[in-house]
Structure formats: structure tokens, C-alpha cells
Design a protein around this motif. Structure first.
Motif, PDB file in Angstrom:
ATOM      1  N   VAL A 143       0.853  -1.181   0.000  1.00 36.90           N
ATOM      2  CA  VAL A 143       0.000   0.000   0.000  1.00 36.90           C
ATOM      3  C   VAL A 143       0.891   1.234   0.000  1.00 36.90           C
ATOM      4  O   VAL A 143       1.838   1.328   0.791  1.00 36.90           O
ATOM      5  N   VAL A 144       0.613   2.166  -0.902  1.00 34.94           N
ATOM      6  CA  VAL A 144       1.326   3.449  -0.957  1.00 34.94           C
ATOM      7  C   VAL A 144       0.318   4.552  -0.654  1.00 34.94           C
ATOM      8  O   VAL A 144      -0.757   4.603  -1.271  1.00 34.94           O
ATOM      9  N   ILE A 145       0.668   5.429   0.282  1.00 33.48           N
ATOM     10  CA  ILE A 145      -0.240   6.506   0.688  1.00 33.48           C
ATOM     11  C   ILE A 145       0.323   7.832   0.184  1.00 33.48           C
ATOM     12  O   ILE A 145       1.429   8.230   0.556  1.00 33.48           O
ATOM     13  N   GLY A 146      -0.419   8.522  -0.687  1.00 30.52           N
ATOM     14  CA  GLY A 146       0.033   9.799  -1.226  1.00 30.52           C
ATOM     15  C   GLY A 146      -0.510  10.024  -2.615  1.00 30.52           C
ATOM     16  O   GLY A 146      -1.118   9.126  -3.214  1.00 30.52           O
ATOM     17  N   LEU A 202      -2.424   2.386  -4.451  1.00 32.88           N
ATOM     18  CA  LEU A 202      -2.095   3.755  -4.065  1.00 32.88           C
ATOM     19  C   LEU A 202      -3.382   4.413  -3.570  1.00 32.88           C
ATOM     20  O   LEU A 202      -4.395   4.389  -4.278  1.00 32.88           O
ATOM     21  N   VAL A 203      -3.336   4.996  -2.370  1.00 34.35           N
ATOM     22  CA  VAL A 203      -4.523   5.594  -1.775  1.00 34.35           C
ATOM     23  C   VAL A 203      -4.279   7.082  -1.568  1.00 34.35           C
ATOM     24  O   VAL A 203      -3.266   7.485  -0.991  1.00 34.35           O
ATOM     25  N   TYR A 204      -5.232   7.886  -2.046  1.00 33.87           N
ATOM     26  CA  TYR A 204      -5.113   9.342  -1.937  1.00 33.87           C
ATOM     27  C   TYR A 204      -6.390   9.909  -1.329  1.00 33.87           C
ATOM     28  O   TYR A 204      -7.491   9.425  -1.616  1.00 33.87           O
ATOM     29  N   ARG A 205      -6.248  10.931  -0.521  1.00 30.65           N
ATOM     30  CA  ARG A 205      -7.382  11.427   0.278  1.00 30.65           C
ATOM     31  C   ARG A 205      -8.395  12.241  -0.514  1.00 30.65           C
ATOM     32  O   ARG A 205      -9.523  12.430  -0.074  1.00 30.65           O
ATOM     33  N   ARG A 206      -8.021  12.756  -1.692  1.00 29.93           N
ATOM     34  CA  ARG A 206      -8.953  13.534  -2.512  1.00 29.93           C
ATOM     35  C   ARG A 206      -9.137  12.859  -3.871  1.00 29.93           C
ATOM     36  O   ARG A 206      -8.722  11.721  -4.075  1.00 29.93           O
ATOM     37  N   GLY A 207      -9.734  13.593  -4.823  1.00 24.59           N
ATOM     38  CA  GLY A 207      -9.974  13.049  -6.142  1.00 24.59           C
ATOM     39  C   GLY A 207      -8.759  13.113  -7.044  1.00 24.59           C
ATOM     40  O   GLY A 207      -7.752  13.763  -6.728  1.00 24.59           O
ATOM     41  N   ALA A 208      -8.852  12.464  -8.199  1.00 28.30           N
ATOM     42  CA  ALA A 208      -7.736  12.397  -9.143  1.00 28.30           C
ATOM     43  C   ALA A 208      -7.283  13.782  -9.585  1.00 28.30           C
ATOM     44  O   ALA A 208      -6.090  14.034  -9.772  1.00 28.30           O
ATOM     45  N   ALA A 251       0.859   4.787 -14.029  1.00 29.68           N
ATOM     46  CA  ALA A 251       0.782   3.876 -12.886  1.00 29.68           C
ATOM     47  C   ALA A 251      -0.252   2.785 -13.140  1.00 29.68           C
ATOM     48  O   ALA A 251      -0.005   1.596 -12.885  1.00 29.68           O
ATOM     49  N   LYS A 252      -1.412   3.176 -13.647  1.00 25.01           N
ATOM     50  CA  LYS A 252      -2.464   2.192 -13.920  1.00 25.01           C
ATOM     51  C   LYS A 252      -2.025   1.201 -14.998  1.00 25.01           C
ATOM     52  O   LYS A 252      -2.328  -0.001 -14.911  1.00 25.01           O
ATOM     53  N   GLU A 253      -1.315   1.696 -16.011  1.00 22.34           N
ATOM     54  CA  GLU A 253      -0.812   0.814 -17.064  1.00 22.34           C
ATOM     55  C   GLU A 253       0.147  -0.228 -16.502  1.00 22.34           C
ATOM     56  O   GLU A 253       0.296  -1.314 -17.054  1.00 22.34           O
ATOM     57  N   ASN A 254       0.794   0.119 -15.386  1.00 22.83           N
ATOM     58  CA  ASN A 254       1.740  -0.791 -14.750  1.00 22.83           C
ATOM     59  C   ASN A 254       1.098  -1.660 -13.673  1.00 22.83           C
ATOM     60  O   ASN A 254       1.795  -2.316 -12.904  1.00 22.83           O
ATOM     61  N   GLY A 255      -0.213  -1.641 -13.624  1.00 21.46           N
ATOM     62  CA  GLY A 255      -0.909  -2.532 -12.711  1.00 21.46           C
ATOM     63  C   GLY A 255      -1.155  -1.992 -11.326  1.00 21.46           C
ATOM     64  O   GLY A 255      -1.567  -2.735 -10.427  1.00 21.46           O
ATOM     65  N   VAL A 256      -0.937  -0.692 -11.117  1.00 21.38           N
ATOM     66  CA  VAL A 256      -1.196  -0.077  -9.820  1.00 21.38           C
ATOM     67  C   VAL A 256      -2.672   0.295  -9.728  1.00 21.38           C
ATOM     68  O   VAL A 256      -3.223   0.915 -10.648  1.00 21.38           O
ATOM     69  N   VAL A 257      -3.305  -0.066  -8.627  1.00 20.30           N
ATOM     70  CA  VAL A 257      -4.693   0.316  -8.374  1.00 20.30           C
ATOM     71  C   VAL A 257      -4.684   1.629  -7.591  1.00 20.30           C
ATOM     72  O   VAL A 257      -4.013   1.738  -6.562  1.00 20.30           O
ATOM     73  N   ILE A 258      -5.396   2.633  -8.086  1.00 22.41           N
ATOM     74  CA  ILE A 258      -5.460   3.926  -7.401  1.00 22.41           C
ATOM     75  C   ILE A 258      -6.850   4.090  -6.798  1.00 22.41           C
ATOM     76  O   ILE A 258      -7.861   4.000  -7.506  1.00 22.41           O
ATOM     77  N   ARG A 259      -6.883   4.324  -5.484  1.00 21.31           N
ATOM     78  CA  ARG A 259      -8.152   4.554  -4.787  1.00 21.31           C
ATOM     79  C   ARG A 259      -8.156   5.975  -4.254  1.00 21.31           C
ATOM     80  O   ARG A 259      -7.226   6.385  -3.538  1.00 21.31           O
ATOM     81  N   HIS A 260      -9.189   6.712  -4.608  1.00 22.23           N
ATOM     82  CA  HIS A 260      -9.307   8.105  -4.200  1.00 22.23           C
ATOM     83  C   HIS A 260     -10.277   8.250  -3.031  1.00 22.23           C
ATOM     84  O   HIS A 260     -10.994   7.316  -2.673  1.00 22.23           O
ATOM     85  N   TRP A 261     -10.274   9.446  -2.473  1.00 22.15           N
ATOM     86  CA  TRP A 261     -11.207   9.811  -1.414  1.00 22.15           C
ATOM     87  C   TRP A 261     -11.134   8.856  -0.219  1.00 22.15           C
ATOM     88  O   TRP A 261     -12.138   8.288   0.220  1.00 22.15           O
ATOM     89  N   ALA A 262      -9.918   8.715   0.311  1.00 25.62           N
ATOM     90  CA  ALA A 262      -9.732   7.890   1.512  1.00 25.62           C
ATOM     91  C   ALA A 262      -8.502   8.367   2.264  1.00 25.62           C
ATOM     92  O   ALA A 262      -7.479   8.693   1.653  1.00 25.62           O
ATOM     93  N   GLN A 263      -8.584   8.401   3.590  1.00 27.04           N
ATOM     94  CA  GLN A 263      -7.467   8.819   4.428  1.00 27.04           C
ATOM     95  C   GLN A 263      -7.155   7.722   5.447  1.00 27.04           C
ATOM     96  O   GLN A 263      -8.044   6.991   5.892  1.00 27.04           O
ATOM     97  N   PRO A 264      -5.858   7.569   5.808  1.00 27.24           N
ATOM     98  CA  PRO A 264      -5.493   6.506   6.748  1.00 27.24           C
ATOM     99  C   PRO A 264      -6.008   6.800   8.163  1.00 27.24           C
ATOM    100  O   PRO A 264      -5.872   7.915   8.656  1.00 27.24           O
ATOM    101  N   LEU A 265      -6.619   5.795   8.776  1.00 27.14           N
ATOM    102  CA  LEU A 265      -7.065   5.893  10.163  1.00 27.14           C
ATOM    103  C   LEU A 265      -6.044   5.281  11.114  1.00 27.14           C
ATOM    104  O   LEU A 265      -5.708   5.849  12.148  1.00 27.14           O
ATOM    105  N   ARG A 266      -5.564   4.094  10.762  1.00 26.51           N
ATOM    106  CA  ARG A 266      -4.572   3.413  11.591  1.00 26.51           C
ATOM    107  C   ARG A 266      -3.937   2.291  10.777  1.00 26.51           C
ATOM    108  O   ARG A 266      -4.491   1.836   9.761  1.00 26.51           O
ATOM    109  N   LEU A 267      -2.778   1.856  11.245  1.00 26.57           N
ATOM    110  CA  LEU A 267      -2.092   0.704  10.675  1.00 26.57           C
ATOM    111  C   LEU A 267      -2.083  -0.384  11.742  1.00 26.57           C
ATOM    112  O   LEU A 267      -1.718  -0.122  12.888  1.00 26.57           O
TER     113      LEU A 267
END
Length: 465
Positions: free
Chosen positions: A289-292, A314-320, A333-349
């Protein structure tokens, strides 16, 4: 909405963290970390250069932070004068080779190209610049000669693009420059931070040798400001000082579990990757998981995928549209198989036996006032490794002397005018370490160049007074 109880109870079913090296066949590493974009051959370069209108008031020049005469160098390619094209580039940007590889040309010069407005297909300025610098740079002769020695000594702190651009310009003007670099190698992000498939390490080293070929530049590596040298001492021993310190701090997530094993700063891992002699020895998780949302996050996600990670999210707190990484980078990134999820912020690990096992996020949204807030809805991602890439910060401690702040700071960075002058006499600064600094190599190069010209004018004026 998932409850905390349900989220935590699921952790007992997780397998052991799957982190190991050598996930790929030996040949796959070379293929995955060679240049992501192939260079133009001679025929393609001639075809593309002849598409240029060679505009008189070229909008592409205005869009280039260093002001390269883009129509001028493209015309020289079209007439077969590749060496002249390279020289035209280096006149404004001595890092023209690496900038051709890392510049977001799609939002700068190429976005402003007249052909883009007419046809939706701009002149490939970045690739033409790369062609010119690759094929037109003299092998054993620097394209510029030093002016007569002025006898003036100038200190440059930081051996990244800003510092080396400043040092090169000052050396060309006849000054004697000493570059102090905290790390073992020069190059800054080009050597330690940019993705290997954009600027291969061998190219970065070659470019540094080329820049130092002007002469008059002494390099002292392993010299850290605040530990081995001080700003007060440099002002005493040199006629001028340029600070190209970059951003050495990394923003924290400020959430529980951040200290678990397997949670790393993306910039540290990328630096290790850039210096690795054998990529097969790097530890790689199966689920990452990559956050940023910036270039570092994209580079981290793509590189760990190319190192053999099966699932990279890859998780980012706002939109693309809010990501500082360009649409081109996101698509890559998507072409290389990375899944990008928007509108999410880390709560805890969450972890087991001291190692991270999952990252728990909260969906985000904008409230009526346009502020980012949590929605209360959560989701979790299994993870063997979690990389933090939410931004870097300037560390001002090295600028202090006996507890006193020597320079005025603004918004957490060094306050400087358009030519890099700081609040302290004899001290200039440029690049990411100054207020308003951009995370662009080309912007850092321009800052170093402008500061060098300002330092030169100041020294000449003082000598004439």
C-alpha cells in the motif's frame, strides 16, 4: 459501515507477512528498469522537428521554467545540427538531459504548443530535447569555457539540481566554487529520488561529470550543514553562499501503527533502490500500500510493482484532479498494474508481532464549506509493506547558530526574493527549500541559475565600489 470489532477480528486470519527478495527472473529487472519511454531515432527526430512552426513569439518558451529557446533548438535538429541544438539547450538549462526525461512536458511546453491547439498532438519537445542532448553533447569537451578568474570564492550547500546549476553558472563566470553535499554522491533527487526508469543511475552520474567538466568547482561530499559546516562559518570564509538544501524531512501520517515494521518512507526506499547494485536483493512485499498523491507516490508504486509485488494500491485522500502527479503519471501507474483509490485517508495501521498487516482507511468527502472530512465509512487493505509518500518538509535546524534563527522563514521554508536573496547578507537560496519552491527539477535548475547571476552581479558591483 464496518465496525472496529469486525475489522480487528479479521486480522487473526491473515497469513505471515510475505516479504522477500528476488521475486523476478534476472532478465526482468533490466527490462523493468530500463527507460520507460524509448528515445527517438534520427529519422523520427527529423520528422518531428519539421512539424514545428518555429514560432517567433513561441508560447512553449514562456511555458518552460528555464526559458529554453525551444524553436531554436528544434530548427537545428531539423537542419542536422544536433550539437548546435544541444548547445542551445544548455545555454539556459545545463541539466537539459535529465529535464528532458523528468519534466512534465505535457503540462508545460507541450501543453502550450500551437500544434496542440490545432491538432491535439503537440511537437514532442521533451523527446526532441532528449535526442539533442543524447546525441549532440561533446564527449570529451565541455561546451562552455570559464571566464577569467575573479578570485572570488563561493560556497554552494547542496549538490542537487539547484546547487549544481548555481555552481556551474558561477564557475563559468570565473568564480571558484566549493559544493558541500551531505550525502556520498551529488545529484540530489536525480541520484536518489527520481524513478530509475526515468533517469537511470548511470545517466545521472554521467550528467554530473559533464556539469563539473566546466572546471573551477571543488566538491566535498559527506559535509552536512549544522554538523560539519555552519552558515556563520561559510559567510566568514566565502564571498557568497547559496543554499540548495532541498527538503530533508518527511511528513508523518500521524496515525496509530506508524512505527510498525514494514512501514517505510517512500523516499528512503527509492534512495536505496537507486543505489542498489543488485535490484534482486531489495525486499519486496506481495501486497503493498502506498499513501500519497504526488510524483514520489507514483514512482514508489510503479517501481515496487516492477520489482515483483503482486498487489499495489495507491490511496489518496482527494480526487484524481487534486493529485499533484499529472494525469500522464496517474495513467502510467495504472498501465503498470497499480490500483489507485481516491477519497480515503489513513485511520490506523494494524500489525501482528510488530509487523504491519493491514491499513485501515476512512472514506473522505467535502463538506458544505468545501473542507475535507471523514465520512465515517471504513475499509481495510491487507499489506505486507506500507509506504508513506504524503510530502516532504524543510528542516530548518541546520540554519540555527547557538539557538538563534539566522534566516527568516516563511510558511516553513526559507524566505527569498525572485533572485534567491534571503534575509541575510551574502546568502542566497533556491529550489524546494524556499517558500513557493516547486517539486520540479526544471524549477530548481532555474532557481540556481537566477541566484548565480544575482551573486555574480553583486560581486562585480562590490568590486567596482
Amino acid at each position: 459501515m464496518a465496525s472496529d470489532t469486525n475489522l480487528k477480528s479479521a486480522s487473526a486470519t491473515f497469513a505471515e507477512p510475505d516479504i522477500r527478495s528476488g521475486r523476478l527472473a534476472a532478465t526482468d529487472y533490466a527490462a523493468g528498469f530500463s527507460a520507460a519511454v524509448p528515445s527517438l531515432d534520427q529519422q523520427a527526430a527529423l520528422i518531428e522537428s519539421n512539424r514545428c512552426y518555429y514560432c517567433y513569439d513561441a508560447p512553449c518558451i514562456e511555458a518552460c521554467p528555464t526559458g529554453i529557446d525551444i524553436p531554436g533548438f528544434i530548427r537545428k535538429i531539423a537542419t542536422g545540427n544536433t550539437a548546435g541544438a544541444a548547445l542551445r539547450i544548455y545555454e539556459q538549462n545545463i541539466f537539459g538531459g535529465s529535464c528532458a526525461r523528468v519534466c512534465p512536458t505535457e503540462i508545460l511546453c507541450e501543453h502550450s504548443c500551437v500544434r496542440m491547439a490545432e491538432e491535439g498532438k503537440p511537437i514532442p519537445i521533451g523527446l526532441l530535447q532528449r535526442y539533442a542532448t543524447d546525441h549532440g553533447t561533446p564527449a570529451n569537451q565541455h561546451p562552455f569555457a570559464r571566464a577569467a578568474s575573479t578570485g572570488k570564492r563561493i560556497a554552494v550547500v547542496g549538490g542537487g539540481p539547484a546547487g549544481l546549476a548555481c555552481a556551474h553558472r558561477l564557475a563559468m563566470q570565473g568564480h571558484d566554487v566549493t559544493v558541500f553535499e551531505a550525502r556520498e554522491k551529488l545529484g540530489g533527487l536525480n541520484s536518489y529520488g527520481v524513478a530509475e526508469y526515468k533517469v537511470p543511475h548511470g545517466y545521472a552520474s554521467h550528467e554530473i561529470e559533464f556539469i563539473l567538466g566546466i572546471g573551477g568547482i571543488t566538491v566535498r561530499t559527506g559535509m552536512s550543514l549544522g554538523r560539519d559546516i555552519t552558515l556563520s562559518g561559510l559567510r566568514r570564509d566565502f564571498e557568497a553562499v547559496f543554499l540548495g538544501l532541498g527538503l530533508s524531512g518527511v511528513k508523518a501520517l500521524d496515525c496509530a501503527g506508524e512505527q510498525l515494521s514494514g512501514v517505510m518512507n517512500a523516499v528512503d526506499y527509492i534512495a536505496e533502490l537507486r543505489q542498489a547494485k543488485d535490484l534482486a536483493k531489495l525486499p519486496v512485499g506481495r501486497r503493498v500500500v502506498v499513501i500519497g498523491g504526488g510524483n514520489t507516490a507514483i514512482d514508489m508504486a510503479v517501481q515496487i510493482k516492477r520489482l515483483g509485488a503482486e498487489e499495489v494500491t495507491l490511496v489518496y485522500r482527494r480526487g484524481a484532479e487534486s493529485m499533484s502527479a499529472t494525469e500522464h503519471e496517474q495513467a502510467f501507474a495504472k498501465e503498470n498494474g497499480v490500483v489507485i483509490r481516491h477519497w480515503a485517508q489513513p485511520l490506523r495501521l494494524e500489525g501482528e508481532a510488530g509487523h504491519v498487516r493491514r491499513a485501515v482507511f476512512e472514506h473522505t468527502m467535502l463538506d458544505q464549506d468545501g473542507r475535507l472530512v471523514g465520512s465515517g465509512e471504513q475499509f481495510a487493505l491487507e499489506a505486507d509493506m506500507v509506504f508513506k509518500a504524503i510530502g516532504q518538509v524543510f528542516v530548518a535546524d541546520p540554519l540555527r547558530d547557538d539557538g538563534r534563527d539566522l534566516l527568516v522563514l516563511k510558511q516553513g521554508r526559507i524566505a527569498a526574493d525572485a533572485e534567491g536573496r534571503t534575509s541575510l547578507d551574502k546568502v542566497w537560496a533556491g529550489g524546494d527549500c524556499v517558500t513557493g519552491g516547486q517539486d520540479l527539477t526544471v524549477a530548481a535548475v532555474q532557481a540556481g541559475k537566477l541566484a548565480a547571476d544575482a551573486i555574480h552581479r553583486t560581486l562585480v558591483q562590490r568590486a567596482a565600489a
